[in-house]
Design an enzyme around this catalytic site. Structure first.
Site, short mmCIF file in Angstrom:
data_model
loop_
_atom_site.label_atom_id
_atom_site.label_comp_id
_atom_site.label_asym_id
_atom_site.label_seq_id
_atom_site.Cartn_x
_atom_site.Cartn_y
_atom_site.Cartn_z
N VAL A 50 0.88 -1.17 0.00
CA VAL A 50 0.00 0.00 0.00
C VAL A 50 0.91 1.21 0.00
O VAL A 50 1.60 1.49 0.99
CB VAL A 50 -0.93 0.01 1.23
CG1 VAL A 50 -1.66 1.34 1.33
CG2 VAL A 50 -1.91 -1.15 1.16
N SER A 52 1.31 5.22 -0.46
CA SER A 52 0.61 6.50 -0.50
C SER A 52 1.33 7.47 -1.42
O SER A 52 2.56 7.56 -1.43
CB SER A 52 0.51 7.09 0.91
OG SER A 52 -0.29 6.26 1.72
N CYS A 67 10.07 7.59 0.03
CA CYS A 67 8.91 7.10 -0.73
C CYS A 67 9.27 6.57 -2.12
O CYS A 67 8.84 5.48 -2.51
CB CYS A 67 7.87 8.21 -0.85
SG CYS A 67 7.29 8.84 0.74
N GLU A 92 -1.96 12.43 -0.96
CA GLU A 92 -0.65 13.10 -0.96
C GLU A 92 -0.32 13.70 0.40
O GLU A 92 -1.18 14.28 1.08
CB GLU A 92 -0.67 14.20 -2.02
CG GLU A 92 0.55 15.10 -2.06
CD GLU A 92 1.79 14.40 -2.60
OE1 GLU A 92 2.83 14.47 -1.93
OE2 GLU A 92 1.70 13.80 -3.68
N ARG A 94 0.56 12.39 3.35
CA ARG A 94 -0.23 11.78 4.44
C ARG A 94 -1.61 12.44 4.52
O ARG A 94 -2.16 12.67 5.57
CB ARG A 94 0.52 11.83 5.78
CG ARG A 94 1.84 11.06 5.76
CD ARG A 94 2.36 10.69 7.14
NE ARG A 94 2.68 11.82 7.96
CZ ARG A 94 3.88 12.41 8.01
NH1 ARG A 94 4.88 11.96 7.27
NH2 ARG A 94 4.09 13.44 8.79
N ASP A 126 -0.87 11.95 10.87
CA ASP A 126 -1.21 11.13 9.70
C ASP A 126 -2.71 11.20 9.47
O ASP A 126 -3.49 10.75 10.31
CB ASP A 126 -0.76 9.68 9.92
CG ASP A 126 -0.77 8.84 8.65
OD1 ASP A 126 -1.47 9.22 7.69
OD2 ASP A 126 -0.08 7.81 8.62
N ARG A 128 -4.27 9.92 6.72
CA ARG A 128 -4.68 8.98 5.68
C ARG A 128 -5.80 8.04 6.15
O ARG A 128 -5.92 7.74 7.33
CB ARG A 128 -3.48 8.14 5.23
CG ARG A 128 -2.46 8.93 4.44
CD ARG A 128 -1.22 8.11 4.16
NE ARG A 128 -0.47 7.83 5.38
CZ ARG A 128 0.69 7.17 5.41
NH1 ARG A 128 1.21 6.72 4.28
NH2 ARG A 128 1.32 6.97 6.55
N LYS A 154 -0.78 0.38 9.37
CA LYS A 154 -1.39 -0.19 8.16
C LYS A 154 -1.87 -1.61 8.42
O LYS A 154 -2.96 -2.00 8.01
CB LYS A 154 -0.40 -0.20 7.00
CG LYS A 154 -0.16 1.13 6.33
CD LYS A 154 0.79 0.96 5.15
CE LYS A 154 1.17 2.29 4.54
NZ LYS A 154 2.16 2.14 3.44
#
EC number: 3.5.4.25
Length: 199
Positions: A50, A52, A67, A92, A94, A126, A128, A154
């Site tokens: 996963v 981001s 990243c 984008e 987080r 965060d 997300r 996650k």
């Protein structure tokens, strides 16, 4: 389901040909991607990442984060296995957005760490929503994965959303002098499992 599958096409890459599948959030119309390699329909846990969205790292070769390095390493690992998928989670920075991410970078240049900079801008560390990723897995018929991640959050969120994370596989790449403080902050303040590699 929070999103639907809307389009697909072949995506040739340096690591081989992936099937690129586009998803659209039903409520917001925001789009996300899955890159699928090989047959992911068997019941064996699928190698998955996963990832981001990070324009600066993924497309502009920034050394401020890990990243872009993680994206390349994940695609390479999936292709080597001949079976797997990468979800490109388009939240984008987080999920504070590109412009706020640039503002956060400016605060970091003045001495704030990545978490403090988010807080100074009025955001959580965060923002997300990984439940969207659980829905993408389900739309693709994937319920059991071997997850390439250093982020235990996650694992927890996907598990709570009905995805069996059979194994967490570390993805520790790309440390350099420009991102060392960023990575140390993620380990110290966000619980990312990074430090053993560098002891």
């Amino acid at each position: 389901m929070q999103l639907k599958r809307v389009a697909e096409a072949k995506l040739p890459t340096p690591w081989g040909d992936f099937l690129m599948i586009g998803f659209e959030e039903i409520a917001t119309k925001h789009d996300h991607l899955a890159l699928v390699y090989g047959d992911i329909t068997s019941k064996e846990p699928v190698l998955a990442r996963v990832h981001s969205e990070c324009l600066t790292g993924d497309a502009l070769f920034s050394l401020r984060c890990d990243c872009g390095f993680q994206l390349a390493a994940a695609l390479s690992s999936i292709a080597e296995e001949r079976r797997g998928l990468l979800l490109y989670h388009r939240q984008e920075g987080r999920n504070i957005g590109l412009l706020n991410k640039i503002r956060a970078y400016a605060l970091q240049d003045q001495g704030s760490d990545t978490v403090k900079a988010n807080h100074q801008l009025g955001f959580a560390a965060d923002e997300r929503d990984f439940t969207l990723c659980a829905d993408m897995f389900k739309v693709l018929g994937v319920y059991s994965i071997r997850l390439l991640t250093n982020n235990p959050q996650k694992v927890d969120i996907l598990t709570q959303a009905g995805i069996n994370v059979a194994e967490r596989i570390p993805l520790i790449v790309g440390r350099n002098p420009e991102n060392a403080r960023y990575l140390d902050t993620k380990a110290a303040k966000m619980g990312h499992l990074l430090h053993d590699r560098y002891k």
